[in-house]
Motif scaffolding. Structure first.
Motif, short mmCIF file in Angstrom:
data_model
loop_
_atom_site.label_atom_id
_atom_site.label_comp_id
_atom_site.label_asym_id
_atom_site.label_seq_id
_atom_site.Cartn_x
_atom_site.Cartn_y
_atom_site.Cartn_z
N GLU A 29 -45.98 7.40 31.06
CA GLU A 29 -46.38 6.04 30.73
C GLU A 29 -45.39 5.08 31.38
O GLU A 29 -44.19 5.19 31.19
CB GLU A 29 -46.38 5.84 29.21
CG GLU A 29 -46.89 4.49 28.80
CD GLU A 29 -46.99 4.35 27.29
OE1 GLU A 29 -47.30 3.25 26.84
OE2 GLU A 29 -46.74 5.34 26.58
N LEU A 30 -45.94 4.17 32.17
CA LEU A 30 -45.13 3.17 32.85
C LEU A 30 -45.27 1.86 32.08
O LEU A 30 -46.34 1.27 32.02
CB LEU A 30 -45.59 2.99 34.30
CG LEU A 30 -44.85 1.96 35.13
CD1 LEU A 30 -43.40 2.39 35.30
CD2 LEU A 30 -45.52 1.79 36.46
N ASN A 31 -44.17 1.44 31.45
CA ASN A 31 -44.16 0.20 30.68
C ASN A 31 -43.60 -0.92 31.54
O ASN A 31 -42.51 -0.80 32.10
CB ASN A 31 -43.30 0.34 29.42
CG ASN A 31 -43.89 1.33 28.46
OD1 ASN A 31 -45.07 1.31 28.20
ND2 ASN A 31 -43.05 2.22 27.94
N TYR A 32 -44.32 -1.98 31.65
CA TYR A 32 -43.81 -3.19 32.28
C TYR A 32 -44.04 -4.34 31.32
O TYR A 32 -44.57 -4.15 30.23
CB TYR A 32 -44.40 -3.42 33.68
CG TYR A 32 -45.89 -3.32 33.78
CD1 TYR A 32 -46.68 -4.44 33.75
CD2 TYR A 32 -46.52 -2.08 33.94
CE1 TYR A 32 -48.06 -4.36 33.85
CE2 TYR A 32 -47.89 -1.99 34.04
CZ TYR A 32 -48.65 -3.13 33.99
OH TYR A 32 -50.00 -3.04 34.08
N TYR A 33 -43.63 -5.51 31.67
CA TYR A 33 -43.51 -6.61 30.71
C TYR A 33 -44.77 -6.90 29.90
O TYR A 33 -44.68 -7.16 28.71
CB TYR A 33 -43.06 -7.88 31.43
CG TYR A 33 -41.66 -7.78 31.96
CD1 TYR A 33 -40.58 -7.77 31.11
CD2 TYR A 33 -41.43 -7.65 33.33
CE1 TYR A 33 -39.29 -7.66 31.59
CE2 TYR A 33 -40.14 -7.54 33.82
CZ TYR A 33 -39.08 -7.55 32.94
OH TYR A 33 -37.82 -7.43 33.42
N SER A 35 -47.87 -5.03 29.90
CA SER A 35 -48.78 -3.94 29.59
C SER A 35 -48.12 -2.61 29.93
O SER A 35 -46.94 -2.57 30.29
CB SER A 35 -50.07 -4.11 30.41
OG SER A 35 -50.99 -3.10 30.09
N SER A 36 -48.87 -1.56 29.82
CA SER A 36 -48.38 -0.24 30.23
C SER A 36 -49.57 0.56 30.75
O SER A 36 -50.72 0.32 30.36
CB SER A 36 -47.71 0.49 29.07
OG SER A 36 -48.66 0.76 28.07
N ILE A 37 -49.28 1.49 31.64
CA ILE A 37 -50.33 2.33 32.21
C ILE A 37 -49.86 3.77 32.25
O ILE A 37 -48.66 4.04 32.25
CB ILE A 37 -50.74 1.86 33.63
CG1 ILE A 37 -49.54 1.81 34.56
CG2 ILE A 37 -51.45 0.54 33.60
CD1 ILE A 37 -49.88 1.52 36.00
N GLN A 38 -50.81 4.69 32.28
CA GLN A 38 -50.53 6.12 32.42
C GLN A 38 -50.70 6.51 33.88
O GLN A 38 -51.72 6.22 34.49
CB GLN A 38 -51.50 6.93 31.56
CG GLN A 38 -51.31 6.79 30.08
CD GLN A 38 -50.15 7.63 29.59
OE1 GLN A 38 -49.77 8.61 30.22
NE2 GLN A 38 -49.59 7.23 28.47
#
Length: 97
Positions: A29-33, A35-38
């Motif tokens: 899981e990539l979390n950025y400011y 949202s986040s995406i898989q």
């Protein structure tokens, strides 16, 4: 001969890349400011590598442009010096004797 070595190198590189992606197929899981995406781990790592290469290329590009500009300036100075030298060689020698 060089073409064969280049082709073999790229085949080995592709095989290593495929094995890397198979070994790192787990999802992260990539979390950025906002949202986040898989993403697959291999994709995240390759994307980070490509972004790093692009930033490095931009850093080097400024130096390359600066050096090319200096080279052009020095070539212009050389041409002017060669022109002046050829004009001086064309002048007659004034002998005082």
């Amino acid at each position: 001969m060089l073409n064969i070595i280049t082709i073999i190198f790229f085949i080995i590189l592709i095989i290593l890349g495929l094995s890397f992606s198979l070994l790192n197929s787990t999802s992260v899981e990539l979390n950025y400011y906002f949202s986040s995406i898989q993403l697959p781990l291999a994709f995240a790592l390759v994307t980070a590598l490509v972004i790093g290469v692009l930033f490095g290329a931009l850093a080097v590009l400024s130096m390359v442009v600066k050096l090319k500009r200096e080279t052009m300036r020095l070539k212009k100075t050389i041409r002017a010096s060669e022109r002046e030298l050829s004009q001086l060689r064309a002048l007659p020698i004034k002998d005082k004797f």
